[in-house]
Design a protein around this motif. Structure first.
Motif, PDB file in Angstrom:
ATOM      1  N   SER A  22       5.868 -15.923 -17.084  1.00 20.22           N
ATOM      2  CA  SER A  22       4.782 -15.171 -17.725  1.00 20.22           C
ATOM      3  C   SER A  22       3.558 -16.014 -18.245  1.00 20.22           C
ATOM      4  O   SER A  22       3.938 -17.159 -18.421  1.00 20.22           O
ATOM      5  N   TYR A  23       2.368 -15.457 -18.219  1.00 18.37           N
ATOM      6  CA  TYR A  23       1.155 -16.501 -18.656  1.00 18.37           C
ATOM      7  C   TYR A  23       0.159 -15.361 -18.949  1.00 18.37           C
ATOM      8  O   TYR A  23      -0.212 -14.352 -18.453  1.00 18.37           O
ATOM      9  N   TRP A  24      -0.610 -15.835 -20.161  1.00 20.44           N
ATOM     10  CA  TRP A  24      -1.661 -15.077 -20.625  1.00 20.44           C
ATOM     11  C   TRP A  24      -2.930 -15.889 -20.758  1.00 20.44           C
ATOM     12  O   TRP A  24      -2.892 -17.297 -20.600  1.00 20.44           O
ATOM     13  N   GLN A  29      -2.746 -10.643 -20.181  1.00 15.29           N
ATOM     14  CA  GLN A  29      -1.631 -11.013 -19.383  1.00 15.29           C
ATOM     15  C   GLN A  29      -1.764 -11.417 -17.819  1.00 15.29           C
ATOM     16  O   GLN A  29      -2.302 -10.079 -17.283  1.00 15.29           O
ATOM     17  N   ALA A  30      -1.925 -12.244 -17.555  1.00 11.91           N
ATOM     18  CA  ALA A  30      -2.002 -12.527 -15.951  1.00 11.91           C
ATOM     19  C   ALA A  30      -0.750 -12.445 -14.990  1.00 11.91           C
ATOM     20  O   ALA A  30      -0.950 -12.178 -13.892  1.00 11.91           O
ATOM     21  N   LEU A  31       0.308 -12.797 -15.605  1.00 13.17           N
ATOM     22  CA  LEU A  31       1.622 -12.860 -14.926  1.00 13.17           C
ATOM     23  C   LEU A  31       2.746 -12.374 -15.834  1.00 13.17           C
ATOM     24  O   LEU A  31       2.654 -12.525 -17.313  1.00 13.17           O
ATOM     25  N   GLY A  53      -3.102 -12.030  -9.828  1.00 10.42           N
ATOM     26  CA  GLY A  53      -2.406 -13.351 -10.422  1.00 10.42           C
ATOM     27  C   GLY A  53      -2.147 -14.345  -9.377  1.00 10.42           C
ATOM     28  O   GLY A  53      -1.275 -15.257  -9.743  1.00 10.42           O
ATOM     29  N   THR A  56      -3.457 -17.765 -10.475  1.00 12.83           N
ATOM     30  CA  THR A  56      -2.813 -18.470 -11.637  1.00 12.83           C
ATOM     31  C   THR A  56      -1.411 -18.811 -11.232  1.00 12.83           C
ATOM     32  O   THR A  56      -0.971 -19.869 -11.768  1.00 12.83           O
ATOM     33  N   ARG A 221      -1.206  -6.670 -10.452  1.00 12.04           N
ATOM     34  CA  ARG A 221      -1.379  -6.728 -11.985  1.00 12.04           C
ATOM     35  C   ARG A 221      -0.342  -7.629 -12.779  1.00 12.04           C
ATOM     36  O   ARG A 221       0.378  -7.231 -13.728  1.00 12.04           O
ATOM     37  N   GLY A 222      -0.183  -8.603 -11.956  1.00 12.07           N
ATOM     38  CA  GLY A 222       0.862  -9.713 -12.512  1.00 12.07           C
ATOM     39  C   GLY A 222       2.274  -9.566 -12.441  1.00 12.07           C
ATOM     40  O   GLY A 222       3.017 -10.320 -12.841  1.00 12.07           O
TER      41      GLY A 222
END
Length: 260
Positions: A22-24, A29-31, A53, A56, A221-222
């Motif tokens: 996961s990534y913000w 939140q991108a992932l 995403g 990213t 959407r991630g």
């Protein structure tokens, strides 16, 4: 709509494993809990609309960003386990061109090879073979500035293969190219994966770059909203083709977010 399709039969060890990543960006939140694997000898297509995403994810795999959550392994090891050799098994073609326009094709490739620790003799041999496979050997002494977009892309692909990577990342490498050039590059990369036993992760927004037997990840959407071979994903959605399946999977927004 969340659909997953897994193929039958055993597979070799993956060259890329992304697990629970996961990534913000701040509060955005991108992932969101992304997990998948890329296998040698196969092209894995990463298909998603703008903002899904994809970039990213590539930034995390190439260590431009650090993943605060989850684990990314290349050939079974995380970046910390690889240490200074973390990117050794990896070849990358970024969406934005990265060649030195004022150098020749040979000078660009020799410079990269030196960064990878290859001797001049070994580098030149690999360079000639890579350029020949891409029908670019006659342009070896031309300045990159004199090449068209398709030829520059072929040079970047040749460069990414000089050190014999196990994993090749392609971030929308055919953007802006004409259809015949795109088709030639798509065909070459698929053949390269099969004959060179290289795992390929190809981020794209063009449906015709995905072959029916490619492994497919649809990112929206991630989140990964579908996975499996491309033909199985299409069949599972009941759509007539990949474009129709994609539209169903991302909620009918394909036409305004992605090009056919």
């Amino acid at each position: 709509m969340h659909k997953e399709t897994s193929g039958n039969g055993s597979r070799p060890a993956p060259v890329l494993t992304v697990k629970d990543v996961s990534y913000w960006y701040g509060t955005k939140q991108a992932l969101d809990d992304v997990s998948f694997e890329v296998y040698p000898g196969k092209v894995t297509a990463l298909l998603g609309p703008n903002g899904a995403g994809k970039t990213t994810l590539f930034s995390l795999i190439t260590r431009l960003f650090d993943a605060p959550e989850g684990r990314i392994e290349i050939c079974g090891k995380s970046a910390s386990e690889w240490g200074a050799r973390a990117l050794g098994p990896l070849g990358v073609v970024f969406q934005q061109p990265t060649l030195d326009l004022d150098l020749t094709v040979k000078q660009n490739l020799r410079y990269f090879a030196s960064l990878r620790g290859l001797s001049r003799k070994e580098a030149d041999g690999r360079m000639l073979r890579a350029l020949e496979a891409l029908d670019m050997q006659e342009r070896i002494n031309e300045r990159v500035r004199a090449l068209n977009g398709g030829h520059r892309r072929r040079v970047e692909i040749a460069r990414s293969l000089l050190h014999s990577p196990k994993l090749l990342l392609l971030d929308e490498p055919t953007v802006g190219l004409d259809v015949p050039t795109r088709s030639a590059i798509v065909s070459h990369v698929h053949n390269l994966a099969r004959t060179g036993d290289i795992g390929v992760l190809w981020a794209t927004h063009l449906f015709d770059e995905v072959e029916p037997n490619d492994d497919l990840l649809v990112l929206d959407r991630g989140r990964i909203v579908a996975r499996g071979t491309a033909k199985d994903v299409v069949a599972d959605t009941g759509a007539k083709d990949l474009g129709g399946a994609f539209k169903l999977l991302i909620g009918g927004e394909a036409e305004k977010d992605i090009a056919a």
